[in-house]
Design an enzyme around this catalytic site. Structure first.
Site, PDB file in Angstrom:
ATOM      1  N   ASP A   1       0.839  -1.196   0.000  1.00 54.44           N
ATOM      2  CA  ASP A   1       0.000   0.000   0.000  1.00 54.44           C
ATOM      3  C   ASP A   1       0.873   1.243   0.000  1.00 54.44           C
ATOM      4  O   ASP A   1       1.372   1.681   1.038  1.00 54.44           O
ATOM      5  CB  ASP A   1      -0.914   0.009   1.227  1.00 54.44           C
TER       6      ASP A   1
ATOM      7  N   LYS B   1       1.660   7.885   0.722  1.00 55.72           N
ATOM      8  CA  LYS B   1       2.207   7.899   2.066  1.00 55.72           C
ATOM      9  C   LYS B   1       3.601   8.527   2.041  1.00 55.72           C
ATOM     10  O   LYS B   1       4.294   8.490   1.026  1.00 55.72           O
ATOM     11  CB  LYS B   1       2.310   6.476   2.626  1.00 55.72           C
TER      12      LYS B   1
ATOM     13  N   ARG C   1     -11.252  -0.533   2.518  1.00 50.79           N
ATOM     14  CA  ARG C   1     -12.721  -0.611   2.615  1.00 50.79           C
ATOM     15  C   ARG C   1     -13.359  -0.802   1.244  1.00 50.79           C
ATOM     16  O   ARG C   1     -14.432  -1.377   1.135  1.00 50.79           O
ATOM     17  CB  ARG C   1     -13.241   0.661   3.298  1.00 50.79           C
TER      18      ARG C   1
END
Length: 574
Positions: free
Chosen positions: A317, A324, A398
């Site tokens: 991720d 990030k 999600r």
């Protein structure tokens, strides 16, 4: 500009497909620590095979020297052992004494109501600190109710994955150097050793030896679950260049082949988009290796219930275009922890005989940056048919889980749907680094899940389930919802779980359980295999295996209850 975009999309798709057809390069072999469980104590010399004896002080004092002397003599006599036992004064911390390669360790005396009575985190720490990496013995002295959590705690202490090239001072030689020396170095690095775990079971008021030992079936059950824990931890520890979507699918396929009667379904790449899986496809479409939805199905005859476990499998991720930073991105190989745990638990439960329909759904993708990456402001239609305005590409878990749970409801007809994910950093703020967070539409399942955490050592604590209060955070002017909340100070972990529930449907008549285990997925820089033991306990009542069935029935309140209180209160009496 239109032509340019079309070329980029076509070229990317060509790379997409050609890469998936390449042979996956196998990494070098791993150093193996073999764990063997035993219900009896066998003779050994501590100078040849070191011994760790560990338990709560109240249990250690029940052991007669005659029971242990075959492990201690001639190095440690009765007088020395008795003096060492008297010298241990456990308080809130564990206490350890070592004599002639015999280590005597007492688990902490204090144990609060939100900790497992087996003190599994302390046990793992002791084992990690006082084992030597050679053939050795661990003697665990505990009550029968603590055997399962203790075995799982020991399994967590021995990770399988390592790419270190030096063992015992011998480094791997350069490629151009002597091939024989190089082969010897590799053999040293990958040599295996055996840790034999011997359980001495004591009763509440009984001395050691007065309680029946563990049966072969009990030991087989412990072995199956602990293998699942180590499988999950190995997958989570592996970096994305060794555990991308292709590699993860190979792990899923390997499990399917070793379990008779299990079928495997894979929907991948462009087929995901064609079939409406906008969440998984949207998250993974920028990666070189295409995303996938994989399903393992166990459908025994006479099954009366259908259970689905849905795992978040983000193999890496980056955050996508909402990228990030350099301090937050390292460690994101662990974002597949939920899917890894479900694979390990599925392997263990089906191997031991699961009586109901069980489906393991793996939502696999790499959240990468590239020409095809989802942009903030993009709108995706998920498998539920509902539209989502993307306002944060780093809130990707999600999205993939929403597709997974809807598939479980609509295509698999599941009545119980559990999803597990390293979903939010806020989980660590809410329930800490030892307790996962549980969110569910059922109070009974909430209480049962917490009890399962106490029994297994994979601790859980509830977070608020209030859709009417929290789901409005996702309001969008142009779509059915956004994918990230407006107010980041308002129950973030609950909101993240409710996004998934919204696609499943708040009116879903079955049971939905969401487990966020972003923090307990690791301890330090190592994966814990969190979730495998939890699922084995939570669904053990559906097992043919007697140990798992007893644990599962107890979690639901039958075994540990008596006239004075509930299951959790009974556990606390210890």
């Amino acid at each position: 500009m239109i032509t340019y975009n079309l070329i980029i999309r076509r070229c990317s798709r060509i790379i997409f497909r050609s890469y998936s057809q390449k042979t996956i390069m196998e990494p070098p072999p791993l150093k193996q620590t073999v764990i063997r469980f035993s219900g009896t104590i066998s003779p050994s010399d501590p100078l040849e095979k070191p011994v760790l004896i560990v338990g709560q002080m109240k249990n250690l004092t029940k052991i007669k020297y005659d029971l242990l002397k075959q492990k201690l003599e001639p190095r440690v006599d009765q007088e020395t052992y008795t003096a060492a036992l008297r010298g241990i004064h456990p308080s809130s911390n564990d206490t350890v004494l070592t004599i002639h390669l015999v280590t005597l360790a007492a688990l902490p005396f204090k144990c609060s109501r939100h900790n497992s009575p087996a003190r599994p985190h302390s046990l793992t720490k002791i084992v990690q600190s006082h084992t030597s990496g050679v053939d050795e013995y661990i003697v665990v002295v505990c009550e029968r109710d603590d055997v399962f959590a203790s075995a799982c705690a020991i399994a967590r202490a021995f990770p399988l994955y390592s790419r270190k090239t030096q063992r015992n001072g011998l480094a791997q030689c350069p490629r151009a150097a002597n091939k024989t020396a190089n082969a010897n170095a590799i053999a040293t690095a990958t040599a295996s050793h055996t840790v034999t775990v011997e359980f001495v079971v004591v009763g509440g008021d009984s001395a050691a030896g007065d309680v029946s030992p563990l049966s072969d079936a009990d030991l087989a059950s412990l072995d199956a679950v602990c293998n699942g824990i180590r499988l999950a931890a190995r997958i989570v520890d592996m970096p994305c260049n060794e555990m991308n979507v292709d590699h993860f699918l190979k792990e899923v396929e390997s499990v399917s082949k070793e379990l008779p009667g299990v079928s495997m379904t894979v929907i991948r790449g462009e087929e995901l988009a064609e079939k409406g899986f906008g969440g998984i496809y949207g998250v993974g479409k920028a990666a070189l290796v295409p995303p996938a939805l994989a399903v393992l199905s166990h459908t025994p005859p006479q099954a009366q219930q259908t259970i689905a476990w849905v795992g978040k499998g983000i193999v890496y991720d980056t955050g996508g275009l909402s990228i990030k930073g350099k301090t937050m991105m390292p460690g994101m190989k662990r974002d597949c922890g939920g899917a890894a745990a479900i694979l390990g638990a599925f392997q263990a439960m089906v191997r031991q005989g699961f009586t109901q329909n069980l489906h393991a759904v793996f939502c696999l993708a790499e959240n990468a940056v590239g020409p095809l990456a989802t942009r903030p402001d993009d709108i995706h239609t998920l498998y539920s048919g509902r539209t989502v305005e993307i306002n944060n590409t780093d809130a990707e878990g999600r999205l993939v889980l929403s597709d997974g749970v809807v598939y479980a409801r609509c295509d698999l007809a599941a009545d119980v749907i559990l999803d597990m994910a390293t979903l939010t950093g806020a989980q660590g703020m809410a329930t800490g680094k030892y307790h996962g967070a549980v969110l569910t539409n059922s109070q009974d399942w909430e209480e049962t899940a917490v009890r399962a955490g106490l029994v297994s050592g994979d601790l859980l604590f509830p977070i608020p389930y209030s859709p009417e209060l929290h789901f409005p955070e996702y309001a969008s002017a142009v779509a059915d919802m956004k994918n990230s909340v407006a107010d980041r100070s308002n129950a973030l972990s609950s909101c993240a779980g409710l996004f998934i529930a919204a696609h499943l449907g708040f009116e879903f008549p079955g049971s939905w359980i969401h487990i966020d285990m972003a923090s307990p997925v690791k301890s330090g820089e190592r994966a814990t295999g969190y979730g495998v033991a939890l699922l084995a306990s939570l669904f053990g009542s559906h097992s043919k295996d007697q140990l798992l069935k007893t644990i599962g029935t107890g979690v639901f309140g039958d075994t540990f209850e008596n006239g004075n209180g509930s299951a959790s209160k009974k556990l606390r009496r210890k």
